[in-house]
Design a protein around this motif. Structure first.
Motif, mmCIF file in Angstrom:
data_model
loop_
_atom_site.group_PDB
_atom_site.id
_atom_site.type_symbol
_atom_site.label_atom_id
_atom_site.label_comp_id
_atom_site.label_asym_id
_atom_site.label_seq_id
_atom_site.Cartn_x
_atom_site.Cartn_y
_atom_site.Cartn_z
ATOM 1 N N GLU A 33 0.815 -1.228 0.048
ATOM 2 C CA GLU A 33 -0.303 -0.119 0.104
ATOM 3 C C GLU A 33 0.809 1.273 -0.087
ATOM 4 O O GLU A 33 0.665 2.225 -0.671
ATOM 5 N N LYS A 34 1.961 1.053 0.839
ATOM 6 C CA LYS A 34 2.853 2.389 0.714
ATOM 7 C C LYS A 34 3.500 2.683 -0.778
ATOM 8 O O LYS A 34 3.793 3.580 -1.187
ATOM 9 N N PHE A 35 3.828 1.331 -1.225
ATOM 10 C CA PHE A 35 4.575 1.438 -2.790
ATOM 11 C C PHE A 35 3.511 2.330 -3.457
ATOM 12 O O PHE A 35 3.890 2.956 -4.558
ATOM 13 N N LEU A 36 2.173 1.731 -3.533
ATOM 14 C CA LEU A 36 1.034 2.337 -4.348
ATOM 15 C C LEU A 36 0.976 3.715 -4.287
ATOM 16 O O LEU A 36 0.704 4.548 -5.163
ATOM 17 N N LYS A 37 0.963 4.192 -2.970
ATOM 18 C CA LYS A 37 0.875 5.654 -2.776
ATOM 19 C C LYS A 37 1.925 6.548 -3.483
ATOM 20 O O LYS A 37 2.147 7.408 -3.914
ATOM 21 N N SER A 38 3.130 5.855 -3.278
ATOM 22 C CA SER A 38 4.548 6.431 -3.623
ATOM 23 C C SER A 38 4.382 6.420 -5.270
ATOM 24 O O SER A 38 4.871 7.291 -6.094
ATOM 25 N N ALA B 129 1.835 8.802 -6.695
ATOM 26 C CA ALA B 129 1.694 9.992 -5.999
ATOM 27 C C ALA B 129 1.233 11.323 -6.694
ATOM 28 O O ALA B 129 0.317 12.159 -5.962
ATOM 29 N N ARG B 130 1.433 11.457 -8.085
ATOM 30 C CA ARG B 130 0.922 12.335 -8.749
ATOM 31 C C ARG B 130 -0.592 12.168 -9.212
ATOM 32 O O ARG B 130 -1.240 12.944 -9.966
ATOM 33 N N LYS B 131 -0.995 10.974 -9.054
ATOM 34 C CA LYS B 131 -2.400 10.588 -9.375
ATOM 35 C C LYS B 131 -2.975 9.752 -8.144
ATOM 36 O O LYS B 131 -3.119 8.368 -8.112
ATOM 37 N N PRO B 132 -3.352 10.574 -7.271
ATOM 38 C CA PRO B 132 -4.042 9.790 -6.105
ATOM 39 C C PRO B 132 -5.191 9.025 -6.278
ATOM 40 O O PRO B 132 -5.591 7.992 -5.523
ATOM 41 N N ASP B 133 -6.195 9.445 -7.270
ATOM 42 C CA ASP B 133 -7.141 8.595 -7.572
ATOM 43 C C ASP B 133 -6.891 7.297 -8.075
ATOM 44 O O ASP B 133 -7.354 6.132 -7.595
#
Length: 642
Positions: A207-212, A215-219
């Protein structure tokens, strides 16, 4: 999973855990000592990312692991076709392991092509998770299925889990403002969530990897996380998955230390950076992108803060030319390539031999000849590295044995190049480059001191008492010539490919001088100090299996199988292929039979036979894939009995 054999104690543990879970109203949990999982799908399905994330979480959990990514050769093969299938195999265990495994216990097939391309590798009783949404008539016909394999009984020997992955993913993401096509792209995260539930993998890292990553496409990040969680929840709630599995951390497999998961190309990149720091020299990479070496260029370009300079040249020849120029200028110079690029670089490698400058030539071998199999592994460049230049142009050759060992091999190649003033071949391959395993991060004091002294002034006195600088006056121990940085006052000297006079470096066509220089360059390579070959022979065997490079894992796994079955067999593995360890001849003489498995048609065996007059037996494979341990064990057993 029938391919997993549990001891009575393990079976008892499974029963106890299962009863405890059932008493609490939860699903059964079974303990296993190891699992082999393969993710397979279209090249656009994100199988490499899925496998990489599962691997990262497995590494953080503490299992020993080994991976085998398998890419299509085409940049984008037609969707849904057999040439377009991409897969990622992961073997993880609660004990020390050495290979990605012979046969998967679990196959995740995202479409009919993935199922057809991989089902033949599965043992009977294996689990097959199939994305039923992709099994349309057209998709099945495209790969030659006349009937639906999910319905015609052809998969009755396997434990099949039909899961509409695409439909479930789209349903889980309906609250997001995404098109159906955008939502479908997250089905690999749904599959990853399901497998993470099945094998009790951590989830926080993904989940941390996906957020990173997004990061420029939060949706998009939120949608992928939602799909990942939906896959986890599906496993927890569906009746089709009545059992989950635990594979305990490999607590006794690793010496104490700090570990991380690392691929061969990444380890090699870090080794080059470490070598430049230990040598107190800037690192210069002159390279041209080529599969499977390009990752090294990409990685080193991220480390300008460590004094790394990367130059993406217009072609292979320009890449090595720039690197050799950097070596002349006082840098730790590197050029990276694969087999076809080595052919193009050969003239400049010969020039580096003549100039006697340190240069690392990193060859990540792949299937050949010519373009061959760009994304498949092979170790068929050994003779090219040894002899692929005009004239007598000897070059040291070093080969890593595992992905993590690429770090140490890079340091060793740098040591030889800097100490002896010579180009050095570092022979990795696609299997090591893309595969990964746990790597213990070394302490700084464990790294070798690679510092060198540049020439600072005159080193020779003429008969009339004049002090001069001779660029080819050699160190009496190493036969290395002085390394003179351009611009140092009084150290002006000639360079070029025409033969030089011994000592002075002046151009010389004298026959006796050429003979002397040729023999001196050869003597320098022959005299390189390399460690003696270590032999693993606990039972005084009569048969020795000798390997090099990436065959280490399969050979060692095969030797372990044979010894458990009561057979006596010795094992030795070469890191230094030129020069060979000084005790190699004595080692070979101790055994009645020597077997050399190689992913070529017998190149090391040819060298061994020629140099030591030993009747070495070749066992060869050139299908673009690494050896399987069971396959090698059978061949070695035949050699022992023969």
């Amino acid at each position: 999973m029938t391919s997993q054999v549990s001891s009575p104690a393990e079976q008892a543990d499974e029963t106890v855990v299962g009863e405890q879970r059932k008493a609490a109203g939860a699903k059964d949990v079974r303990r296993l000592d190891r699992v082999i999982i393969r993710f397979a799908g279209d090249s656009g399905d994100g199988m490499q990312l899925t496998g990489d994330r599962f691997t990262s979480e497995t590494a953080s959990f503490g299992n020993d692991l080994s991976t085998l990514p398998n890419f299509p050769a085409e940049i984008r093969a037609p969707a849904g076709t057999l040439p377009g299938v991409s897969s990622f195999q992961l073997h993880f265990a609660d004990h020390d392991i050495l290979t990605p495994g012979d046969a998967p216990n679990v196959l995740v097939a995202m479409n009919p092509a993935a199922l057809k391309a991989n089902i033949g590798d599965l043992p009977r009783g294996a689990e097959v998770i199939v994305n039923t949404d992709e099994f349309t008539r057209r998709a099945m016909q495209k790969v030659g299925y006349e009937t639906n394999p999910l319905e015609d009984g052809s998969l009755d020997g396997y434990h099949v889990h039909p899961v509409p992955l695409t439909t479930l993913t789209v349903e889980a993401l309906k609250e997001f403002d995404l098109t159906r096509k955008e939502a479908e792209r997250s089905k690999n995260m749904f599959a990853l969530g399901l497998l993470s539930w099945m094998y009790h993998r951590p989830t926080e890292g993904t989940e941390k990897f996906l957020k990173s990553k997004f990061a420029r496409k939060p949706d998009i990040a939120a949608a992928n996380i939602a799909a990942f969680r939906a896959g986890w929840n599906f496993g927890e709630t569906t009746e089709d998955f009545a059992v989950s599995y635990e594979v305990a951390p490999a607590a006794t497999a690793f010496p104490p230390g700090v570990y991380r998961n690392i691929s061969g190309n990444l380890a090699l990149s870090y080794g080059l950076v470490a070598a430049s720091r230990q040598a107190d020299l800037p690192l210069y990479l002159g390279s041209y992108p080529i599969t499977p070496a390009s990752d090294i260029l990409h990685e080193l370009s991220r480390h300008k803060n460590f004094g790394v300079r990367t130059f993406q040249a217009e072609d292979e020849i320009a890449g090595i030319g720039a690197a050799l120029g950097a070596a002349f200028g006082g840098s730790l110079a590197v050029t990276t390539t694969s087999g076809p690029g080595v052919a193009l670089k050969s003239e400049t490698i010969g020039l580096a031999v003549s100039l006697e400058l340190p240069l690392l030539v990193v060859d990540i071998q792949r299937g050949g000849p010519s373009t061959g199999l760009p994304t498949k592994t092979e170790q068929a460049d050994l003779l090219q590295a040894m002899y692929g230049r005009n004239g007598e142009a000897p070059v040291p050759v070093v080969a890593p044995r595992t992905p993590a060992d690429c770090f140490d091999a890079a340091l060793e190649a740098a040591r030889i190049a800097l100490t002896y003033r010579t180009p050095v071949f570092l022979l990795s391959d696609g299997y090591l480059a893309n595969g990964s395993e746990p790597w213990r991060i070394p302490d700084l004091e464990e790294l070798p001191d690679l510092r060198v002294r540049f020439a600072q002034g005159p080193n020779h006195t003429l008969d009339d008492g004049t002090e001069v600088f001779w660029p080819y006056k050699r160190d009496p121990e190493t036969l290395a010539r002085p390394w003179a940085v351009p611009g140092t006052p009084g150290l002006e000297h000639r360079i070029g490919g025409i033969e030089k006079q011994d000592g002075t470096g002046n151009i010389s066509y004298d026959p006796a001088n050429h003979d002397f220089m040729v023999r001196t360059r050869q003597a320098k390579i022959d005299g390189i100090d390399v460690p003696d070959l270590e032999v693993d022979d606990p039972h005084e065997a009569r048969t020795l299996v000798l390997g090099w490079g990436s065959t280490y894992g399969p050979i060692t796994a095969a030797v372990r199988r044979l010894r458990r079955a009561g057979e006596s067999i010795a094992q030795a593995h070469l890191r230094h292929l030129n020069p060979f360890p000084k005790n190699l001849g004595a080692v070979l003489e101790r055994y009645d039979k020597v077997v050399i498995p190689e992913m070529n048609l017998g190149q090391l065996a040819t060298l061994i036979r020629a140099k030591y007059l030993v009747d070495a037996h070749s066992y060869n494979q050139v299908n673009g894939m690494p050896f399987k341990a069971e396959q090698l064990a059978a061949a070695l057993k035949e050699a022992i009995d023969g």
